[in-house]
Design a protein around this motif. Sequence first.
Motif, PDB file in Angstrom:
ATOM      1  N   ARG A  98      15.942  -3.931 -15.689  1.00  9.74           N
ATOM      2  CA  ARG A  98      14.552  -3.507 -15.855  1.00  9.74           C
ATOM      3  C   ARG A  98      14.449  -2.378 -16.868  1.00  9.74           C
ATOM      4  O   ARG A  98      13.509  -2.321 -17.662  1.00  9.74           O
ATOM      5  N   TRP A  99      15.425  -1.458 -16.835  1.00 11.94           N
ATOM      6  CA  TRP A  99      15.406  -0.361 -17.799  1.00 11.94           C
ATOM      7  C   TRP A  99      15.586  -0.885 -19.219  1.00 11.94           C
ATOM      8  O   TRP A  99      14.969  -0.384 -20.171  1.00 11.94           O
ATOM      9  N   ALA A 100      16.414  -1.912 -19.412  1.00  8.82           N
ATOM     10  CA  ALA A 100      16.705  -2.425 -20.748  1.00  8.82           C
ATOM     11  C   ALA A 100      15.511  -3.117 -21.383  1.00  8.82           C
ATOM     12  O   ALA A 100      15.514  -3.342 -22.601  1.00  8.82           O
ATOM     13  N   ASP A 103      10.780 -11.277 -13.509  1.00  9.98           N
ATOM     14  CA  ASP A 103      10.445 -10.180 -12.602  1.00  9.98           C
ATOM     15  C   ASP A 103       9.950 -10.749 -11.275  1.00  9.98           C
ATOM     16  O   ASP A 103       9.324 -11.818 -11.240  1.00  9.98           O
ATOM     17  N   PRO A 104      10.221 -10.059 -10.181  1.00 13.55           N
ATOM     18  CA  PRO A 104       9.731 -10.552  -8.894  1.00 13.55           C
ATOM     19  C   PRO A 104       8.211 -10.575  -8.870  1.00 13.55           C
ATOM     20  O   PRO A 104       7.555  -9.764  -9.539  1.00 13.55           O
ATOM     21  N   ARG A 126      -1.901 -16.192  -3.103  1.00 13.21           N
ATOM     22  CA  ARG A 126      -0.653 -15.907  -3.819  1.00 13.21           C
ATOM     23  C   ARG A 126       0.521 -15.821  -2.854  1.00 13.21           C
ATOM     24  O   ARG A 126       1.615 -16.292  -3.154  1.00 13.21           O
ATOM     25  N   LEU A 127       0.317 -15.221  -1.708  1.00 10.36           N
ATOM     26  CA  LEU A 127       1.378 -15.161  -0.706  1.00 10.36           C
ATOM     27  C   LEU A 127       1.765 -16.554  -0.226  1.00 10.36           C
ATOM     28  O   LEU A 127       2.954 -16.853  -0.043  1.00 10.36           O
ATOM     29  N   LYS A 128       0.778 -17.405  -0.032  1.00  9.08           N
ATOM     30  CA  LYS A 128       1.066 -18.765   0.431  1.00  9.08           C
ATOM     31  C   LYS A 128       1.849 -19.550  -0.609  1.00  9.08           C
ATOM     32  O   LYS A 128       2.756 -20.325  -0.275  1.00  9.08           O
ATOM     33  N   ALA A 129       1.536 -19.332  -1.893  1.00  5.70           N
ATOM     34  CA  ALA A 129       2.242 -20.053  -2.949  1.00  5.70           C
ATOM     35  C   ALA A 129       3.727 -19.700  -2.971  1.00  5.70           C
ATOM     36  O   ALA A 129       4.563 -20.522  -3.353  1.00  5.70           O
ATOM     37  N   HIS A 130       4.068 -18.472  -2.559  1.00  3.11           N
ATOM     38  CA  HIS A 130       5.467 -18.030  -2.535  1.00  3.11           C
ATOM     39  C   HIS A 130       6.059 -18.075  -1.132  1.00  3.11           C
ATOM     40  O   HIS A 130       7.186 -17.601  -0.935  1.00  3.11           O
TER      41      HIS A 130
END
Length: 493
Positions: A91-93, A236-237, A270-274
Amino acid sequence: MFDGMQRRVVSMWFPRLGSDRVLRARPVEGPFALTLKQNNAERLSCLNALAEGQGLHRGMAYADARAFCPDLITRPADPAQEARFLHALRRWATRYCPWVGLEGADGLVLDITGSAHLWGGEGEMLADMRARMARTGVSVRLGLADTRGAAWALARHGEGVAPPGAALAALGPLPVAALRLEQATSVALQRLGLRTVADLAAAPRAPLARRFGPGLLLRLDQASGAQAEEISPLADPPHFGVRMALPDPIGLADDVMAGTERLLSRLCARLKAHEMGARVLCLTLRRVDQGSQQLELRLASAMRDPHRILPLFRRGVEGIEAGFGIDQLRLEAVQIEPLPMQQLGHGGPPGQDGLDDLVTRIGNRIGLENVLRFLPADSHIPERAFLIAPAAYSAPENGPWVAPRPRPLRLFPPEPIAGSGARPPKHFRWRRMAFAAARATGPERIAPEWWLEDDNWRSGVRDYWQVETLQGRRLWLYYTPQNPGWFVQGEFA
């Protein structure tokens, strides 16, 4: 990659990722190494520079390492923590370019095509990477080339930069292991006299393909650029947060609830999709004066049903101070848990939505940790036959163990009564009341759990009796043979 622009790739290798991670938090003086158990033997998995200077190396047995270096300081390795640390570095990169992927368990690969000029050039970008890593106490080796394979080779076998269009020339002096080959293949090539990449590139391809298969030439072509190799950035998550900007400020609780309902519908979709569920939700209300208020809703179980969650916000929304009005709402799932699809109806799990909602309502007033439930425990000792756990973080049943004999509904610390002999007394006084035994069932002998320390059971075994009295009370009495005496410990319903 942009049309007409030469592709440029940076490989970042962290040769001491595990030890650097530990030493950043707890520095030590002297040789240091992490140990990992492999094949029932403790071996060194990562060392600092001082340990390597003593002649130690990765994979070395811990006993041999202590013989070579008695002052060696070791700690157990944690591969999971090292993986999380590498993800944080990834993430830093992304400050240097958006295309950053993982390269094994201790490296990163960056596609910096079109990004180097933002740092003043490739040299300045690499210098900035080294300086920042040095300030954070993380060792890094960098390689820059036109291809991913060449950058990997330069980072691990000859830290440097390959000019554009000269990847194979820069790799020529490096050993054949720099082509990401298996150790057995590298050893076999060296026995044939092909020790460097230049030797391998100059050798006839057909005999090499017949003896070692197409994988060897594929690695060579990938390093030279004759065969394309993609760089897949790590995604990214997912972020479970939604917001809404209002054209006109609002201040009524019903208006805020209406906006929250719209946000909940989007967030739960969105929660249901994941296949995830929210355990902690945070509603942020921004006022026109730039002030903000936050409402945190902690749920007793993972949820993604907006119709169940929305009423739970009512109490908090009614207590907000809107001031001159609220112009923005933001809803975020701060803590989430996996919530896969479940069978509903025939054969599905029994629902307890009502109980979870009740626990949520009470828990948001007094704290979820203060809403407790009893759970069975696998122990014959009466005091240890149950556990007390927060209802929000435990299932209603925790194990199939069932007591072999009936147990009293009320259980309290043992209270002595007068009596003699191994059978329950016919008449006795308890709590200033006189009782006469009508019927006694027993005994049930319970031995102490010798592997646990318990001062209440140091007197030895206990013989438990169920005693029905003429006065209508059903008591649970026990007798201690080692130190003769009678006690009352419970009462049946």
